[in-house]
Design a protein around this motif. Sequence first.
Motif, PDB file in Angstrom:
ATOM      1  N   ALA A 178     -24.441  22.109  -1.662  1.00 21.13           N
ATOM      2  CA  ALA A 178     -23.128  22.597  -1.235  1.00 21.13           C
ATOM      3  C   ALA A 178     -22.611  21.707  -0.108  1.00 21.13           C
ATOM      4  N   MET A 179     -21.539  20.938  -0.403  1.00 23.03           N
ATOM      5  CA  MET A 179     -20.952  20.049   0.598  1.00 23.03           C
ATOM      6  C   MET A 179     -19.444  20.267   0.645  1.00 23.03           C
ATOM      7  N   VAL A 180     -18.836  19.904   1.772  1.00 28.41           N
ATOM      8  CA  VAL A 180     -17.400  20.086   1.987  1.00 28.41           C
ATOM      9  C   VAL A 180     -16.682  18.760   1.771  1.00 28.41           C
ATOM     10  N   HIS A 181     -15.616  18.774   0.967  1.00 27.86           N
ATOM     11  CA  HIS A 181     -14.848  17.567   0.669  1.00 27.86           C
ATOM     12  C   HIS A 181     -13.787  17.321   1.741  1.00 27.86           C
ATOM     13  N   VAL A 182     -13.743  16.080   2.259  1.00 29.25           N
ATOM     14  CA  VAL A 182     -12.719  15.666   3.218  1.00 29.25           C
ATOM     15  C   VAL A 182     -11.989  14.459   2.633  1.00 29.25           C
ATOM     16  N   PRO A 183     -10.805  14.651   2.023  1.00 28.39           N
ATOM     17  CA  PRO A 183     -10.093  13.518   1.408  1.00 28.39           C
ATOM     18  C   PRO A 183      -9.327  12.686   2.439  1.00 28.39           C
ATOM     19  N   TYR A 184      -9.314  11.373   2.217  1.00 32.89           N
ATOM     20  CA  TYR A 184      -8.544  10.439   3.049  1.00 32.89           C
ATOM     21  C   TYR A 184      -7.574   9.687   2.139  1.00 32.89           C
ATOM     22  N   ARG A 185      -6.724   8.854   2.728  1.00 30.29           N
ATOM     23  CA  ARG A 185      -5.768   8.056   1.956  1.00 30.29           C
ATOM     24  C   ARG A 185      -6.357   6.707   1.554  1.00 30.29           C
ATOM     25  N   GLY A 186      -7.642   6.627   1.525  1.00 28.29           N
ATOM     26  CA  GLY A 186      -8.364   5.400   1.203  1.00 28.29           C
ATOM     27  C   GLY A 186      -9.701   5.427   1.908  1.00 28.29           C
ATOM     28  N   SER A 187     -10.700   4.789   1.317  1.00 26.89           N
ATOM     29  CA  SER A 187     -12.039   4.850   1.904  1.00 26.89           C
ATOM     30  C   SER A 187     -12.130   4.092   3.225  1.00 26.89           C
ATOM     31  N   ALA A 188     -11.333   3.041   3.384  1.00 25.09           N
ATOM     32  CA  ALA A 188     -11.422   2.233   4.609  1.00 25.09           C
ATOM     33  C   ALA A 188     -11.166   3.071   5.850  1.00 25.09           C
ATOM     34  N   ASN A 202       0.842  -1.194   0.000  1.00 27.31           N
ATOM     35  CA  ASN A 202       0.000   0.000   0.000  1.00 27.31           C
ATOM     36  C   ASN A 202       0.879   1.246   0.000  1.00 27.31           C
ATOM     37  N   ARG A 203       0.858   1.978  -1.113  1.00 28.01           N
ATOM     38  CA  ARG A 203       1.574   3.252  -1.228  1.00 28.01           C
ATOM     39  C   ARG A 203       0.518   4.351  -1.351  1.00 28.01           C
ATOM     40  N   THR A 204       0.066   4.851  -0.224  1.00 30.84           N
ATOM     41  CA  THR A 204      -1.088   5.735  -0.218  1.00 30.84           C
ATOM     42  C   THR A 204      -0.700   7.195  -0.456  1.00 30.84           C
ATOM     43  N   GLY A 205      -1.702   7.973  -0.864  1.00 32.34           N
ATOM     44  CA  GLY A 205      -1.524   9.412  -0.990  1.00 32.34           C
ATOM     45  C   GLY A 205      -1.652   9.920  -2.405  1.00 32.34           C
ATOM     46  N   CYS A 265     -29.519  18.876   2.469  1.00 32.46           N
ATOM     47  CA  CYS A 265     -28.326  19.600   2.007  1.00 32.46           C
ATOM     48  C   CYS A 265     -28.662  21.047   1.663  1.00 32.46           C
ATOM     49  N   LYS A 266     -29.749  21.241   0.955  1.00 28.43           N
ATOM     50  CA  LYS A 266     -30.133  22.591   0.537  1.00 28.43           C
ATOM     51  C   LYS A 266     -30.556  23.453   1.722  1.00 28.43           C
ATOM     52  N   ALA A 267     -31.078  22.823   2.766  1.00 28.89           N
ATOM     53  CA  ALA A 267     -31.460  23.559   3.965  1.00 28.89           C
ATOM     54  C   ALA A 267     -30.264  23.842   4.870  1.00 28.89           C
ATOM     55  N   ASN A 268     -29.146  23.114   4.619  1.00 30.74           N
ATOM     56  CA  ASN A 268     -27.937  23.272   5.444  1.00 30.74           C
ATOM     57  C   ASN A 268     -26.703  23.409   4.557  1.00 30.74           C
ATOM     58  N   PRO A 269     -26.656  24.440   3.711  1.00 30.50           N
ATOM     59  CA  PRO A 269     -25.538  24.567   2.767  1.00 30.50           C
ATOM     60  C   PRO A 269     -24.189  24.720   3.475  1.00 30.50           C
ATOM     61  N   GLY A 270     -23.215  23.930   3.019  1.00 35.51           N
ATOM     62  CA  GLY A 270     -21.867  24.008   3.568  1.00 35.51           C
ATOM     63  C   GLY A 270     -21.685  23.359   4.923  1.00 35.51           C
ATOM     64  N   LYS A 271     -22.729  22.745   5.482  1.00 39.04           N
ATOM     65  CA  LYS A 271     -22.631  22.128   6.804  1.00 39.04           C
ATOM     66  C   LYS A 271     -22.475  20.611   6.737  1.00 39.04           C
ATOM     67  N   ILE A 272     -22.539  20.058   5.545  1.00 42.38           N
ATOM     68  CA  ILE A 272     -22.426  18.609   5.360  1.00 42.38           C
ATOM     69  C   ILE A 272     -21.084  18.295   4.696  1.00 42.38           C
ATOM     70  N   SER A 273     -20.399  17.293   5.229  1.00 42.37           N
ATOM     71  CA  SER A 273     -19.097  16.898   4.692  1.00 42.37           C
ATOM     72  C   SER A 273     -19.181  15.520   4.045  1.00 42.37           C
ATOM     73  N   PHE A 274     -18.460  15.354   2.941  1.00 43.10           N
ATOM     74  CA  PHE A 274     -18.373  14.030   2.321  1.00 43.10           C
ATOM     75  C   PHE A 274     -16.918  13.579   2.278  1.00 43.10           C
ATOM     76  N   ALA A 275     -16.718  12.304   2.549  1.00 45.74           N
ATOM     77  CA  ALA A 275     -15.380  11.718   2.533  1.00 45.74           C
ATOM     78  C   ALA A 275     -15.071  11.177   1.146  1.00 45.74           C
ATOM     79  N   SER A 276     -13.788  11.023   0.868  1.00 42.44           N
ATOM     80  CA  SER A 276     -13.364  10.358  -0.370  1.00 42.44           C
ATOM     81  C   SER A 276     -12.081   9.594  -0.092  1.00 42.44           C
ATOM     82  N   SER A 277     -11.690   8.768  -1.035  1.00 42.64           N
ATOM     83  CA  SER A 277     -10.439   8.018  -0.924  1.00 42.64           C
ATOM     84  C   SER A 277      -9.262   8.819  -1.470  1.00 42.64           C
ATOM     85  N   GLY A 278      -9.469  10.115  -1.710  1.00 44.63           N
ATOM     86  CA  GLY A 278      -8.394  10.994  -2.175  1.00 44.63           C
ATOM     87  C   GLY A 278      -8.842  11.861  -3.330  1.00 44.63           C
ATOM     88  N   ASN A 279      -8.143  12.949  -3.538  1.00 40.37           N
ATOM     89  CA  ASN A 279      -8.464  13.853  -4.639  1.00 40.37           C
ATOM     90  C   ASN A 279      -8.324  13.146  -5.985  1.00 40.37           C
TER      91      ASN A 279
END
Length: 207
Positions: free
Chosen positions: A180-190, A69-72, A148-162
Amino acid sequence: MVRILRHGLFGLAVLLGLFSTTLPASAAYPDRPVHWLIGFSAGGPVDIVARIMAQWLSERLGQQVIVENRTGSGGNIAAAAAINSPPDGYTLLFVAPNNAISTSLYKKLPFDFLRDTVPVASIMQLTNMLVVSNAFPPKTVQEFIDYCKANPGKISFASSGNGTSVHMSAELFKVMTKCAMVHVPYRGSAIAFPDIISNKVQLIFDN
């Protein structure tokens, strides 16, 4: 899923066998361990499939296929490591949609993916699924869009990286629904799931 894995294993084994016929007669491929680079953290969908296949290949090739695993960087660290390794067939890369996406997402990469890699076998097909925390109030997609539309910018979504398909699926969803959601990238979905389960991050479009 099992059928797809079987076809992928067969294709990879056949192509590795064909590759071995291009080596000198005195060389038997593989005569030492093969390293298979994964661009994401252990326990995610790519890692799990790779480990199932690595065990299958190890048993049939008589040499260990080692998953690393070479993450990032959305999988680009693993890609760079594979491309810079000796071109002897002993370093493989698990390629995913992120590798194609990165060619347009990143302005400067230390490699040209299409020029510097060669496909070996098609392994699997996948879809991305919207997953939310049990503590997240919406229970349907429409409820989710309304929330989401009632709470713009207050919801975050995860990802396995950009630049991963997990990231791009959420970005497409944002465009289609005007959420409108905020992106939170991780080094993998797990490694994102503990935060999703605890509702620190509300959702992910995982493989």
